[in-house]
Motif scaffolding. Sequence first.
Motif, PDB file in Angstrom:
ATOM      1  N   HIS A  95       0.647  -1.832  -0.040  1.00  0.00           N
ATOM      2  CA  HIS A  95      -0.013  -0.302  -0.011  1.00  0.00           C
ATOM      3  C   HIS A  95       0.998   0.733  -0.192  1.00  0.00           C
ATOM      4  CE1 HIS A  95      -2.364   2.769   1.521  1.00  0.00           C
ATOM      5  NE2 HIS A  95      -3.769   2.342   0.292  1.00  0.00           N
ATOM      6  N   PRO A  96       0.278   2.456  -0.678  1.00  0.00           N
ATOM      7  CA  PRO A  96       1.195   3.336  -0.655  1.00  0.00           C
ATOM      8  C   PRO A  96       1.925   3.817   0.205  1.00  0.00           C
ATOM      9  CG  PRO A  96      -0.169   3.479  -2.439  1.00  0.00           C
ATOM     10  CD  PRO A  96      -0.864   2.324  -1.681  1.00  0.00           C
ATOM     11  N   LEU A  97       0.406   3.622   1.659  1.00  0.00           N
ATOM     12  CA  LEU A  97       1.515   4.365   2.476  1.00  0.00           C
ATOM     13  C   LEU A  97       2.039   3.237   3.585  1.00  0.00           C
ATOM     14  CD1 LEU A  97      -2.152   6.269   3.937  1.00  0.00           C
ATOM     15  CD2 LEU A  97       0.108   7.080   2.129  1.00  0.00           C
ATOM     16  N   ASN A  98       2.638   1.653   3.280  1.00  0.00           N
ATOM     17  CA  ASN A  98       3.131   1.667   4.420  1.00  0.00           C
ATOM     18  C   ASN A  98       4.562   1.433   4.546  1.00  0.00           C
ATOM     19  OD1 ASN A  98       0.623  -0.131   4.347  1.00  0.00           O
ATOM     20  ND2 ASN A  98       1.778  -2.045   2.893  1.00  0.00           N
ATOM     21  N   GLY A  99       5.365   2.551   3.919  1.00  0.00           N
ATOM     22  CA  GLY A  99       6.341   2.730   4.303  1.00  0.00           C
ATOM     23  C   GLY A  99       6.676   3.841   4.445  1.00  0.00           C
ATOM     24  N   PRO A 100       8.081   4.896   5.288  1.00  0.00           N
ATOM     25  CA  PRO A 100       7.816   5.338   6.068  1.00  0.00           C
ATOM     26  C   PRO A 100       7.377   6.411   6.542  1.00  0.00           C
ATOM     27  CG  PRO A 100      10.335   4.641   5.006  1.00  0.00           C
ATOM     28  CD  PRO A 100       8.806   4.626   4.154  1.00  0.00           C
ATOM     29  N   PRO A 101       7.200   7.354   8.035  1.00  0.00           N
ATOM     30  CA  PRO A 101       5.949   8.202   7.910  1.00  0.00           C
ATOM     31  C   PRO A 101       6.374   9.633   7.036  1.00  0.00           C
ATOM     32  CG  PRO A 101       6.213   7.677   9.895  1.00  0.00           C
ATOM     33  CD  PRO A 101       7.684   6.453   8.818  1.00  0.00           C
ATOM     34  N   GLY A 102       5.418   9.815   6.570  1.00  0.00           N
ATOM     35  CA  GLY A 102       6.321  11.244   4.850  1.00  0.00           C
ATOM     36  C   GLY A 102       6.495  10.683   3.959  1.00  0.00           C
ATOM     37  N   SER A 103       6.127   9.665   3.242  1.00  0.00           N
ATOM     38  CA  SER A 103       6.387   9.328   2.068  1.00  0.00           C
ATOM     39  C   SER A 103       5.612   8.364   1.509  1.00  0.00           C
ATOM     40  CB  SER A 103       7.721   8.546   2.412  1.00  0.00           C
ATOM     41  OG  SER A 103       7.543   7.415   3.313  1.00  0.00           O
ATOM     42  N   LEU A 104       5.615   7.974   0.265  1.00  0.00           N
ATOM     43  CA  LEU A 104       4.859   7.204  -0.346  1.00  0.00           C
ATOM     44  C   LEU A 104       5.389   5.986  -0.999  1.00  0.00           C
ATOM     45  CD1 LEU A 104       2.330   9.580  -2.903  1.00  0.00           C
ATOM     46  CD2 LEU A 104       1.647   8.077  -1.145  1.00  0.00           C
ATOM     47  N   ASN A 105       5.267   4.780  -0.733  1.00  0.00           N
ATOM     48  CA  ASN A 105       6.414   3.492  -1.020  1.00  0.00           C
ATOM     49  C   ASN A 105       5.005   3.093  -2.271  1.00  0.00           C
ATOM     50  OD1 ASN A 105       7.899   1.514  -0.774  1.00  0.00           O
ATOM     51  ND2 ASN A 105       6.359  -0.143   0.743  1.00  0.00           N
ATOM     52  N   PHE A 106       5.552   3.288  -3.400  1.00  0.00           N
ATOM     53  CA  PHE A 106       4.989   2.564  -4.698  1.00  0.00           C
ATOM     54  C   PHE A 106       5.452   1.155  -5.414  1.00  0.00           C
ATOM     55  CE2 PHE A 106       5.395   6.382  -5.547  1.00  0.00           C
ATOM     56  CZ  PHE A 106       4.340   7.922  -5.553  1.00  0.00           C
ATOM     57  N   SER A 107       4.303   0.440  -5.714  1.00  0.00           N
ATOM     58  CA  SER A 107       4.804  -0.857  -5.433  1.00  0.00           C
ATOM     59  C   SER A 107       3.708  -1.167  -6.696  1.00  0.00           C
ATOM     60  CB  SER A 107       4.233  -2.040  -4.904  1.00  0.00           C
ATOM     61  OG  SER A 107       5.217  -1.966  -2.903  1.00  0.00           O
ATOM     62  N   PHE A 108       4.954  -2.724  -7.830  1.00  0.00           N
ATOM     63  CA  PHE A 108       3.932  -2.583  -9.245  1.00  0.00           C
ATOM     64  C   PHE A 108       4.521  -4.139  -9.134  1.00  0.00           C
ATOM     65  CE2 PHE A 108       3.689  -2.918 -13.936  1.00  0.00           C
ATOM     66  CZ  PHE A 108       2.579  -2.272 -14.114  1.00  0.00           C
ATOM     67  N   ARG A 109       3.533  -5.175  -9.939  1.00  0.00           N
ATOM     68  CA  ARG A 109       4.036  -6.065 -10.337  1.00  0.00           C
ATOM     69  C   ARG A 109       3.832  -6.489 -12.060  1.00  0.00           C
ATOM     70  NH1 ARG A 109       1.343  -9.952  -5.052  1.00  0.00           N
ATOM     71  NH2 ARG A 109       3.015  -9.825  -3.401  1.00  0.00           N
ATOM     72  N   GLY A 110       5.148  -7.125 -11.948  1.00  0.00           N
ATOM     73  CA  GLY A 110       4.822  -7.193 -13.916  1.00  0.00           C
ATOM     74  C   GLY A 110       6.244  -8.489 -13.899  1.00  0.00           C
ATOM     75  N   PRO A 111       6.203  -7.912 -15.351  1.00  0.00           N
ATOM     76  CA  PRO A 111       6.997  -9.417 -15.955  1.00  0.00           C
ATOM     77  C   PRO A 111       8.765  -8.722 -15.580  1.00  0.00           C
ATOM     78  CG  PRO A 111       5.914  -8.544 -17.536  1.00  0.00           C
ATOM     79  CD  PRO A 111       5.196  -7.510 -16.640  1.00  0.00           C
ATOM     80  N   PRO A 112       9.712  -9.742 -14.951  1.00  0.00           N
ATOM     81  CA  PRO A 112      10.775  -9.450 -14.940  1.00  0.00           C
ATOM     82  C   PRO A 112      11.815  -8.547 -15.866  1.00  0.00           C
ATOM     83  CG  PRO A 112      10.783 -11.795 -15.329  1.00  0.00           C
ATOM     84  CD  PRO A 112       9.187 -10.944 -15.330  1.00  0.00           C
ATOM     85  N   GLY A 113      12.677  -8.223 -15.481  1.00  0.00           N
ATOM     86  CA  GLY A 113      13.056  -7.391 -16.648  1.00  0.00           C
ATOM     87  C   GLY A 113      12.982  -6.189 -17.533  1.00  0.00           C
ATOM     88  N   GLU A 114      12.461  -5.355 -16.574  1.00  0.00           N
ATOM     89  CA  GLU A 114      11.508  -4.386 -17.734  1.00  0.00           C
ATOM     90  C   GLU A 114      11.978  -3.291 -16.755  1.00  0.00           C
ATOM     91  OE1 GLU A 114       7.681  -5.094 -19.484  1.00  0.00           O
ATOM     92  OE2 GLU A 114       8.579  -7.143 -20.086  1.00  0.00           O
ATOM     93  N   THR A 115      10.976  -2.012 -16.991  1.00  0.00           N
ATOM     94  CA  THR A 115      11.345  -0.643 -17.205  1.00  0.00           C
ATOM     95  C   THR A 115       9.468  -0.368 -16.737  1.00  0.00           C
ATOM     96  OG1 THR A 115      12.788   0.261 -18.214  1.00  0.00           O
ATOM     97  CG2 THR A 115      11.318   1.670 -17.147  1.00  0.00           C
ATOM     98  N   VAL A 116       9.836   0.411 -15.170  1.00  0.00           N
ATOM     99  CA  VAL A 116       8.624   0.684 -13.992  1.00  0.00           C
ATOM    100  C   VAL A 116       8.665   1.850 -13.915  1.00  0.00           C
ATOM    101  CG1 VAL A 116       6.741  -0.052 -13.396  1.00  0.00           C
ATOM    102  CG2 VAL A 116       7.534  -1.421 -14.563  1.00  0.00           C
ATOM    103  N   THR A 117       8.394   3.395 -14.455  1.00  0.00           N
ATOM    104  CA  THR A 117       8.306   3.673 -13.764  1.00  0.00           C
ATOM    105  C   THR A 117       6.796   4.892 -12.847  1.00  0.00           C
ATOM    106  OG1 THR A 117       7.722   5.432 -15.773  1.00  0.00           O
ATOM    107  CG2 THR A 117       9.268   5.007 -15.613  1.00  0.00           C
TER     108      THR A 117
END
Length: 253
Positions: free
Chosen positions: A163-185
């Motif tokens: 979840h975006p709020l699962n990281g340290p306070p005062g931050s967004l923690n982004f997660s994405f799942r897809g094929p390995p070895g690719e570029t995600v922004t």
Amino acid sequence: MKKIRNGTLLSVFLIFIAGFSNAVDIETVESYQLIDRLLRLSGPGAPLIYEDLVIFTASSGHRRVGIAFAHEGFAKVHNFRPLLVRRDMRDVLPNERNPSEFRDSGIVFHIHRIPEGATELEYRLIIDGLWTTDPANPNTRWDSTSGLTWSIFPIPHREIIPHPLNGPPGSLNFSFRGPPGETVTVAGSFNGWDPFMYELREGPRGTYTLTIPLPPGRYQYVFFHRGQRFLDPYNPNRVYARDGSSVSEIVIQ
């Protein structure tokens, strides 16, 4: 205190919320789901898991019940709290000035957050001043060093949902799942929607993550993968951007 119109939630006593902060802070809207789970207990019993918490219960017939954990060195005693319920059903939680409106549910409880990475909880109860194992939990272990026996509660393997709020306070923690070895922004209102500035890093195969420190505020964002835009599957909050497209939205308090 906010009004609640879900029938089963109406019977909880306000002291439950106010007195619970020594263990887990549940003074949020989501806490009402936890309250509902407590109110569905028929009586004290063995520990049970609710999300990333363990609910411990005992009979309110004892003068005092406490619990201490091995991961805290048995140095801190958490006192159980009474679960009081309303004598009648109304749509507003009462204030603490009307104690006569409530009755004893027969349950005292403690709710403990599961330590990160824990596979079991080792604990002892203190009932009316005497240290003991949990009479509702048959799983025990004898410690040869101390000569004491304590209760064991195994923690089943749980998949951690990002979840975006699962990281340290005062931050967004982004997660994405897809094929390995690719570029995600990721791009959003925090970087002028630049799709090249922030690239997620691949950890376990096909799992991409990135943590960005940000001040409190409301933010919209999307992921970019193979030239396409993707909403955050771990964040159900969506809004329409100025161009009419859907974007994910999150608020940092």
